[in-house]
Write an enzyme that holds these catalytic residues in place. Structure first.
Site, PDB file in Angstrom:
ATOM      1  N   HIS A  65       0.930  -1.224   0.002  1.00  0.00           N
ATOM      2  CA  HIS A  65      -0.086   0.035  -0.038  1.00  0.00           C
ATOM      3  C   HIS A  65       0.780   1.310  -0.090  1.00  0.00           C
ATOM      4  CE1 HIS A  65      -3.017   2.761   2.313  1.00  0.00           C
ATOM      5  NE2 HIS A  65      -3.466   2.578   1.171  1.00  0.00           N
ATOM      6  N   HIS A 122      -0.948  10.664  -2.384  1.00  0.00           N
ATOM      7  CA  HIS A 122      -1.990  10.297  -1.601  1.00  0.00           C
ATOM      8  C   HIS A 122      -2.974  11.394  -1.663  1.00  0.00           C
ATOM      9  CE1 HIS A 122      -5.145   9.642   1.349  1.00  0.00           C
ATOM     10  NE2 HIS A 122      -5.347   8.345   0.819  1.00  0.00           N
TER      11      HIS A 122
HETATM   12  O1  G3P Z   1      -6.703   1.511  -2.712  1.00  0.00           O
HETATM   13  C1  G3P Z   1      -6.922   1.131  -1.090  1.00  0.00           C
HETATM   14  C2  G3P Z   1      -6.586   2.349  -0.448  1.00  0.00           C
HETATM   15  O2  G3P Z   1      -5.297   2.993  -0.708  1.00  0.00           O
HETATM   16  C3  G3P Z   1      -7.711   3.318  -0.342  1.00  0.00           C
HETATM   17  O3  G3P Z   1      -7.419   4.374   0.814  1.00  0.00           O
HETATM   18  O4  G3P Z   1      -6.954   6.519   1.241  1.00  0.00           O
HETATM   19  O5  G3P Z   1      -5.355   4.780   1.523  1.00  0.00           O
HETATM   20  O6  G3P Z   1      -6.108   5.558  -0.687  1.00  0.00           O
HETATM   21  P1  G3P Z   1      -6.557   5.413   0.695  1.00  0.00           P
HETATM   22 MG    MG Z   2      -4.875   4.683  -2.093  1.00  0.00          MG
END
Ligand code: G3P
Ligand code: MG
Length: 240
Positions: A9, A51
């Site tokens: 992630h 992000h």
């Molecule tokens: O794609 C999974 C996750 O990244 C979604 O939420 O806020 O971490 O981008 P966020």
């Molecule tokens: Mg994400």
């Protein structure tokens, strides 16, 4: 038991500054199967990886990315806020990212960050880049903006899409199928239930859950038969 996809992630963000080339390299080096990352667009239409819509949390800059040209963004540091030792990381472009992953044979999940700012033309630009690097078999696009994922399918049915969702939807499999998407990307607590996973699977939809950082939850989700785990700690999933 089938192997679950281990998706880093924002790169290996549990140990390195999120969404930097360093975090992507470290994810690949430890053996993650895939990378999830987030796309925004600059004032001059360059697709960059970050992000937040704003620079403030992860860089030494401030304000909205869309208010800067790419050249202006280059002066900001994307590593220093995480730790002084990581000073020197820049906000990557989609080209830098694709250039690095193109020969790595990994699963790539690009999240379009277009539910707060609906960047004009982002879908088409991203699709063109995917083909430029011949990554159409490896990439899945996702978004919390489900209209955007429908738009992607209208442009090109061959590009895979995933619908992100934080709510516990009723019959999510039917919902995702109806929107023409390939995958469901739920916040993991919303699918910690055998019958919900079964409903999604019955529609032939892939399930990649976010953001699973504890081993006990990884174990539970694997036992339920989900396909992919998006985690800040791909090392924990590898060590299992
Ligand atoms: O794609 C999974 C996750 O990244 C979604 O939420 O806020 O971490 O981008 P966020
Ligand atoms: Mg994400």
């Amino acid at each position: 038991m089938k192997k679950v996809l281990n998706i880093a992630h924002r790169g290996f963000s549990g140990a390195y500054p999120e969404n930097t080339m360093l975090a992507f390299r470290k994810a690949v080096e430890i053996g993650a199967d895939g990378i999830e990352t987030d796309l925004q667009m600059t004032k001059d239409g360059v697709i960059v990886i970050c992000h937040d819509e704003k620079l403030d949390r992860t860089t030494d800059g401030s304000g909205l990315i869309k208010e800067y040209t790419y050249d202006e963004l280059l002066k900001f540091d994307a590593g220093i806020k995480y730790r002084e030792a990581f000073k020197g990381e820049r906000i990557p472009t989609i080209d830098e990212f694709f250039d690095y992953v193109k020969d790595k044979n990994i699963f790539i999940n690009l999240e379009l960050k277009n539910s707060i700012i609906n960047y004009e033309g982002l879908e088409k630009r991203v699709i063109d880049k995917i083909y430029e690097y011949k990554l159409e078999k490896s990439v899945i696009l996702s978004s919390f903006n489900h209209y955007s994922m429908v738009k992607v399918k209208e442009y090109d049915h061959n590009i895979k899409t995933g619908l992100l969702c934080a709510a516990t939807l009723y019959n999510p499999g039917k919902y995702v199928k109806d929107a023409g998407a390939d995958a469901y990307h739920p916040f993991f607590p919303s699918v910690m239930d055998k019958s919900i996973v079964a409903e999604i699977k019955s529609e032939g939809i892939m399930i990649n859950t976010y953001t699973v950082n504890k081993i006990e939850y990884m174990d539970k989700l694997i036992s339920l038969g989900i396909d992919g785990i998006i985690t800040n700690y791909p090392d924990k999933l590898i060590a299992k």
